[in-house]
Design a protein around this motif. Structure first.
Motif, PDB file in Angstrom:
ATOM      1  N   PHE A  33     -26.906 -29.103 -54.286  1.00 23.10           N
ATOM      2  CA  PHE A  33     -26.263 -29.791 -55.404  1.00 23.10           C
ATOM      3  C   PHE A  33     -27.283 -30.064 -56.503  1.00 23.10           C
ATOM      4  O   PHE A  33     -28.463 -30.268 -56.231  1.00 23.10           O
ATOM      5  CB  PHE A  33     -25.696 -31.152 -54.957  1.00 23.10           C
ATOM      6  CG  PHE A  33     -24.714 -31.107 -53.828  1.00 23.10           C
ATOM      7  CD1 PHE A  33     -25.091 -31.481 -52.547  1.00 23.10           C
ATOM      8  CD2 PHE A  33     -23.403 -30.703 -54.042  1.00 23.10           C
ATOM      9  CE1 PHE A  33     -24.189 -31.452 -51.502  1.00 23.10           C
ATOM     10  CE2 PHE A  33     -22.491 -30.675 -53.003  1.00 23.10           C
ATOM     11  CZ  PHE A  33     -22.888 -31.054 -51.731  1.00 23.10           C
ATOM     12  N   TYR A  88     -27.360 -32.714 -59.949  1.00 24.03           N
ATOM     13  CA  TYR A  88     -26.775 -33.727 -60.814  1.00 24.03           C
ATOM     14  C   TYR A  88     -27.517 -33.725 -62.140  1.00 24.03           C
ATOM     15  O   TYR A  88     -28.744 -33.666 -62.182  1.00 24.03           O
ATOM     16  CB  TYR A  88     -26.879 -35.120 -60.182  1.00 24.03           C
ATOM     17  CG  TYR A  88     -25.705 -35.460 -59.305  1.00 24.03           C
ATOM     18  CD1 TYR A  88     -25.648 -35.011 -57.984  1.00 24.03           C
ATOM     19  CD2 TYR A  88     -24.650 -36.220 -59.782  1.00 24.03           C
ATOM     20  CE1 TYR A  88     -24.567 -35.317 -57.176  1.00 24.03           C
ATOM     21  CE2 TYR A  88     -23.556 -36.537 -58.976  1.00 24.03           C
ATOM     22  CZ  TYR A  88     -23.528 -36.074 -57.680  1.00 24.03           C
ATOM     23  OH  TYR A  88     -22.455 -36.378 -56.883  1.00 24.03           O
ATOM     24  N   LEU A 137     -22.175 -34.440 -61.365  1.00 22.23           N
ATOM     25  CA  LEU A 137     -22.402 -33.243 -60.567  1.00 22.23           C
ATOM     26  C   LEU A 137     -22.223 -32.010 -61.441  1.00 22.23           C
ATOM     27  O   LEU A 137     -21.152 -31.779 -62.010  1.00 22.23           O
ATOM     28  CB  LEU A 137     -21.414 -33.211 -59.386  1.00 22.23           C
ATOM     29  CG  LEU A 137     -21.590 -32.059 -58.404  1.00 22.23           C
ATOM     30  CD1 LEU A 137     -22.928 -32.137 -57.678  1.00 22.23           C
ATOM     31  CD2 LEU A 137     -20.438 -32.053 -57.391  1.00 22.23           C
ATOM     32  N   ASN A 144     -22.574 -27.259 -57.532  1.00 22.14           N
ATOM     33  CA  ASN A 144     -22.281 -27.376 -56.106  1.00 22.14           C
ATOM     34  C   ASN A 144     -22.301 -25.965 -55.569  1.00 22.14           C
ATOM     35  O   ASN A 144     -21.450 -25.153 -55.932  1.00 22.14           O
ATOM     36  CB  ASN A 144     -20.915 -28.034 -55.893  1.00 22.14           C
ATOM     37  CG  ASN A 144     -20.522 -28.114 -54.417  1.00 22.14           C
ATOM     38  OD1 ASN A 144     -21.088 -27.436 -53.553  1.00 22.14           O
ATOM     39  ND2 ASN A 144     -19.556 -28.941 -54.113  1.00 22.14           N
ATOM     40  N   SER A 165     -17.581 -29.783 -47.275  1.00 22.09           N
ATOM     41  CA  SER A 165     -17.222 -31.143 -47.688  1.00 22.09           C
ATOM     42  C   SER A 165     -17.775 -32.216 -46.761  1.00 22.09           C
ATOM     43  O   SER A 165     -17.727 -33.401 -47.105  1.00 22.09           O
ATOM     44  CB  SER A 165     -15.704 -31.275 -47.779  1.00 22.09           C
ATOM     45  OG  SER A 165     -15.120 -31.004 -46.526  1.00 22.09           O
ATOM     46  N   SER A 203     -21.473 -35.008 -48.829  1.00 21.11           N
ATOM     47  CA  SER A 203     -20.901 -35.602 -50.025  1.00 21.11           C
ATOM     48  C   SER A 203     -21.991 -36.267 -50.842  1.00 21.11           C
ATOM     49  O   SER A 203     -22.536 -37.296 -50.450  1.00 21.11           O
ATOM     50  CB  SER A 203     -19.841 -36.632 -49.623  1.00 21.11           C
ATOM     51  OG  SER A 203     -19.346 -37.290 -50.765  1.00 21.11           O
TER      52      SER A 203
END
Lengths: 110, 115
Positions: B47, B49, B54, B57, B62, B65
C-alpha cells in the motif's frame, strides 16, 4: 516502470572498491536510478540516486552511462559492514511506487 | 530525526486473532508505505498513502487493512491471517512533493509469525 537486471551475487575483498552493475535498458527519459541496500534482517537503506549525471555522496558513487541503459554503484573502500543485498531501482520521479527487483548480494571478504 | 519507528518488532498471532502493526515518522513526510518481505525475497509493495489517503493498493487481500489516522502514523490491521502471511512487514515514508524526488526511509520492520 523500467525493469532492472542485476547479478545475483558478487564478492569483494575488504578495502577494495566494489563495483555493482545494473542494466535498465528500457529506462525512459524521466526515470531516475535509485540504489538501496538491505543488511540482513534490517530495513532497506537509501544509498544514492541520479538521473543522467554521475553522482557521489559520502557512501558511494553512481556512474550512469551516456545512453542511460546501465549504471554502476561504486563503494570505494568496501568494509565487512557493507555486506548486504544491493537493489537498483528505476523510478519515475512523479510516482511514489518504489518497486524492488531481486538485487545483488554483495559479500565482502576479509 | 530521520527515523521510521515500527512496533512491535516481533508478533506471533493465531489465525483467528486481530492485531495491528504501527508505524510512526516525524520527518513531515506525506507519503507512507507498507511492504511485505518473505525470506530471501525482495520487499513487495502493498500500500501507498499520500496525504493520508490511500493512493496505491497492490491487490492486497482484504485481511490486511491499512489506516492512516494522521500525517505521522500508519497502521496495518490484520485479521484472519494465514500461515503463509508470515513475513517481515516494512513501513517507509518519503516526501510527497515529486519535485523533491528524494529517498524513502524505512523502518526496521515487524517480524510476523502466524500460527
Amino acid at each position: 516502470d523500467a525493469k532492472t537486471t542485476q547479478p545475483p551475487s558478487m564478492d569483494c575483498a575488504e578495502g577494495r572498491a566494489a563495483n555493482l552493475p545494473c542494466n535498465h535498458s528500457t529506462i525512459s527519459g524521466n526515470e531516475y536510478v535509485y540504489w538501496y541496500r538491505q543488511i540482513h534482517s534490517q530495513g532497506p537503506q537509501y544509498i544514492i540516486h541520479g538521473l543522467k549525471n554521475n553522482e557521489t555522496n559520502e557512501m558511494a558513487s553512481l556512474i550512469i552511462t551516456e545512453d542511460r541503459k546501465s549504471s554502476t554503484l561504486i563503494l570505494p573502500h568496501a568494509t565487512l559492514r557493507d555486506t548486504a543485498v544491493y537493489y537498483c531501482i528505476v523510478k519515475w520521479g512523479a510516482t511514489n511506487k518504489l518497486i524492488f527487483g531481486t538485487g545483488t548480494l554483495l559479500a565482502v571478504q576479509p | 530525526d530521520t527515523e521510521v519507528t515500527q512496533t512491535p518488532k516481533h508478533l506471533v498471532m493465531g489465525m483467528t486473532n486481530k492485531k495491528s502493526l504501527k508505524c510512526e515518522q516525524h520527518m513531515g513526510h506525506r507519503a507512507m508505505y507498507w511492504y511485505k518481505q518473505k525470506a530471501k525475497k525482495p520487499p513487495e509493495l502493498m500500500f501507498v498513502y499520500s496525504y493520508e489517503k490511500l493512493s496505491i493498493n497492490e491487490s492486497v487481500p482484504s485481511r490486511f487493512s491499512p489506516e492512516c489516522p494522521n500525517s505521522s502514523l500508519l497502521n496495518l490491521h490484520l485479521h484472519a491471517l494465514q500461515p503463509e502471511d508470515s513475513a517481515l512487514y516494512l513501513c517507509a515514508s518519503s516526501h510527497r512533493r515529486t519535485e523533491l524526488n528524494t529517498e524513502a526511509f524505512f523502518g526496521q520492520g515487524t517480524r510476523l509469525t502466524v500460527v
